[in-house]
Design an enzyme around this catalytic site. Structure first.
Site, short mmCIF file in Angstrom:
data_model
loop_
_atom_site.label_atom_id
_atom_site.label_comp_id
_atom_site.label_asym_id
_atom_site.label_seq_id
_atom_site.Cartn_x
_atom_site.Cartn_y
_atom_site.Cartn_z
N LEU A 1 0.95 -1.14 -0.15
CA LEU A 1 -0.23 -0.11 0.06
C LEU A 1 1.25 0.87 -0.31
O LEU A 1 2.11 1.05 0.49
CB LEU A 1 -0.92 -0.09 0.98
CG LEU A 1 -1.70 -0.93 1.32
CD1 LEU A 1 -2.52 -1.21 2.64
CD2 LEU A 1 -2.75 -1.29 0.58
N ALA B 1 3.37 4.34 1.31
CA ALA B 1 3.88 3.80 2.68
C ALA B 1 2.71 5.72 3.36
O ALA B 1 2.54 6.36 3.09
CB ALA B 1 4.92 4.19 2.05
N GLY B 2 2.60 4.94 4.28
CA GLY B 2 2.15 5.97 5.53
C GLY B 2 3.32 6.81 6.33
O GLY B 2 4.36 7.14 5.54
N SER B 3 3.27 7.71 7.06
CA SER B 3 3.95 8.32 7.90
C SER B 3 5.71 8.30 8.69
O SER B 3 6.14 8.23 8.66
CB SER B 3 3.71 9.85 8.72
OG SER B 3 2.65 10.53 7.74
N PHE B 4 4.66 6.67 8.94
CA PHE B 4 6.34 6.65 9.62
C PHE B 4 5.86 4.52 9.32
O PHE B 4 6.09 3.89 10.64
CB PHE B 4 5.19 5.98 11.29
CG PHE B 4 5.05 7.68 11.82
CD1 PHE B 4 5.84 8.71 11.66
CD2 PHE B 4 4.54 8.22 11.79
CE1 PHE B 4 6.12 9.71 11.78
CE2 PHE B 4 4.09 9.80 12.63
CZ PHE B 4 4.84 10.31 12.51
N GLY B 5 6.52 4.16 8.18
CA GLY B 5 6.63 3.15 7.55
C GLY B 5 6.25 2.36 6.16
O GLY B 5 5.66 2.64 5.67
N LYS B 6 7.10 1.23 6.26
CA LYS B 6 5.94 0.83 5.20
C LYS B 6 5.16 -0.33 5.21
O LYS B 6 4.62 -0.67 6.21
CB LYS B 6 7.67 -0.22 4.11
CG LYS B 6 7.05 -1.28 2.75
CD LYS B 6 7.30 -0.19 1.89
CE LYS B 6 7.18 -1.32 0.19
NZ LYS B 6 7.11 -0.44 -0.31
N ASP C 1 -3.18 14.01 15.31
CA ASP C 1 -2.60 13.49 14.23
C ASP C 1 -4.45 13.03 13.52
O ASP C 1 -4.32 12.05 12.39
CB ASP C 1 -1.75 12.66 13.15
CG ASP C 1 -1.25 13.21 12.54
OD1 ASP C 1 -1.93 14.00 11.39
OD2 ASP C 1 -1.03 12.06 11.82
#
Length: 492
Positions: free
Chosen positions: A153, A155-160, A281
């Site tokens: 998916l 990538a988010g703010s803090f990881g794959k 957030d």
């Protein structure tokens, strides 16, 4: 005719040196301004707010060896640890050094399986000095031995973000044939990365809470290279449901759908605040939903403890500029009520006919704050009393708008009163006048006795494409009276 001026080489070199030094000074000044509003990291991976440095109580030996959650506000029996033993208020919930945390957990039994591990087709092997140790590291990775990666998916703010499924359940079936009920999402970060701090923080926060509208952690796996957090896979997040890749409308929730989403979201926020945690957030991308109408709040990497409700403190800037509250954008102290501003923005995005009406598409807090003041026609009397940094922006205030009234932006939307009132309250500029989640849930829009079973038809086919496939079990008499619901003939 203009005469050209020729300089000797020594003069040119001296001028170039001065110009380069001037550029370096400007860049250094720019970096200092940037660090004043964004979190930075030192060489040990600890997050430090340059603008407001302060000692970190988590650096003590006891705090670095154990991971503790804050107690619930309603806990008076002593079942939870007291605040003195919990993570210090205003700090992340985990030790700042991810390497120390990984070292303390390395001796714990991992429960790894003996099944054959396969390589990860969509990812490269972890870096290592030689290829043999890298291959061994992949074979010994418990996640790769237990789960099969079938996709990724964004990538988010803090990881794959990996889409996976249990090997024992799906075997070697094609990715398209893996049932939706068997699909899982694995958030992965490198164990020695600074982002591991946020993932460990999210794991602790999610494991501490147990609510139907908050994302649940199914499993946490750790190897020498990576940390994985496995959760259920939802059909989509609220942003991808509403907008396509070109930021064009795909589906806009109806009034009754908006009511259902907001009620579940506020229930999740109320539960978090009762547990003395604030999210910081909340945005469309962090609200996950299924075709049956259930939603969960996720991405708690920036969650933080607080001691008392409605007590503002300088926790530092974090989150997303376009969804931050005015007090956070101004650099003032804030409390858990900042989450309600973000909830109001979500409700505004769902009800507005415009695309992201308050999204200034900027990374500058001051510019976004002035856009909010202009868009909501904030009057000078609606500013909080000084001393506060937010008062410095009063020059952008609207002097023709009636104080404490409905902003023209919301008035032009033509919403029913039951929808307009909570939206205006959540988007109150002064956080002292902004209600909490419990107060909002007591309003007529959310306190109605209509049950969720009456709003949705359960048992939809798996993989419903959009919310438009939902069928309300009760019909709405008119769009201007969305809560006047009557029973369908087949329900009588």
């Amino acid at each position: 005719m203009t005469r050209k001026r020729f300089l000797c080489p020594s003069v040119c070199r001296s001028r170039a040196a001065r110009t380069g030094e001037s550029k370096r000074r400007r860049l250094h000044s720019h970096d200092r301004r940037r660090c004043a509003i964004t979190p930075d990291f030192d060489e040990d991976g600890r997050m430090a707010h340059i603008a407001n440095p302060r000692p970190n109580p988590l650096e003590c030996a006891e705090a670095s060896q154990k991971v503790i959650m804050a107690p619930s506000r309603s806990d008076t029996t002593g079942a939870h640890r007291c605040l003195e033993d919990a993570a210090p208020v205003g700090e992340l919930l985990v030790p700042r050094s991810s390497a120390d945390l990984h070292e303390s957990q390395r001796g714990q039994p991992s429960g790894a399986t003996d099944s054959q591990a396969s390589t990860l087709e969509t990812e490269s092997a972890p870096p290592s000095a030689d290829s043999s140790s890298s291959a061994k590291l992949q074979r010994d990775d418990e996640f790769l031995a237990k789960y099969r990666v079938i996709g990724t998916l964004p990538a988010g703010s803090f990881g794959k973000i990996l889409v996976c499924a249990l090997r024992a359940s799906v075997g070697e079936a094609e990715a398209s044939r893996v049932p939706r009920s068997e699909r899982r999402v694995a958030k992965r970060v490198r164990a020695t990365s600074r982002l591991a701090i946020y993932l460990e923080n999210e794991i602790l926060a999610l494991q501490y809470m147990n609510h139907e509208n908050i994302l649940k952690v199914e499993e946490v796996l750790r190897s020498e290279a990576y940390t994985y957090m496995i959760t259920r896979k939802y059909d989509y997040d609220l942003y991808s449901f509403m907008y396509d890749g070109d930021l064009q409308w795909k589906d806009r929730p109806l009034l009754w759908q908006t009511r259902a989403i907001m009620k579940q979201l506020l229930c999740a926020v109320e539960y978090m605040h009762d547990k003395l945690l604030m999210h910081r957030d909340i945005k469309l991308e962090n609200v996950f939903l299924n075709g049956d109408g259930t939603i969960v709040l996720g991405d708690l990497g920036t969650a933080m403890t607080f001691e008392k409700p409605r007590v503002a403190r300088d926790y530092g800037w974090v989150g997303t500029v376009t969804t931050n509250s005015p007090e956070m954008l101004a650099g003032d102290g804030y409390c858990e009520i900042t989450d309600l501003w973000s909830c109001g923005l979500i409700m505004l995005d769902m009800l507005s006919k415009d695309l992201l009406p308050l999204n200034g598409n900027t990374k500058k807090p001051g510019k976004q704050l002035r856009r909010i003041i202009r868009s909501l026609s904030v009057c000078d009397e609606e500013f909080p009393d000084p001393p506060c940094k937010l008062f410095d922006y009063i020059d952008s205030a609207e002097y023709t708008h009636t104080p404490m009234s409905v902003p023209p932006l919301i008035r032009r939307m033509g919403l029913p009163a039951d929808f307009e009132y909570p939206l205006v309250k959540m988007l109150t500029f002064d956080w002292h006048r902004r209600p909490g989640a419990s107060e909002l849930l007591a309003l007529p829009l959310f306190s109605s006795t209509i049950t969720e079973e009456r709003l949705f038809v359960w048992g939809l086919k798996s993989g419903a494409a959009h919310f438009s496939s939902w069928k309300p079990a009760c019909r709405i008499e008119s769009d201007t009276a969305a809560l006047s619901l009557t029973m369908s003939d087949d329900d009588e």
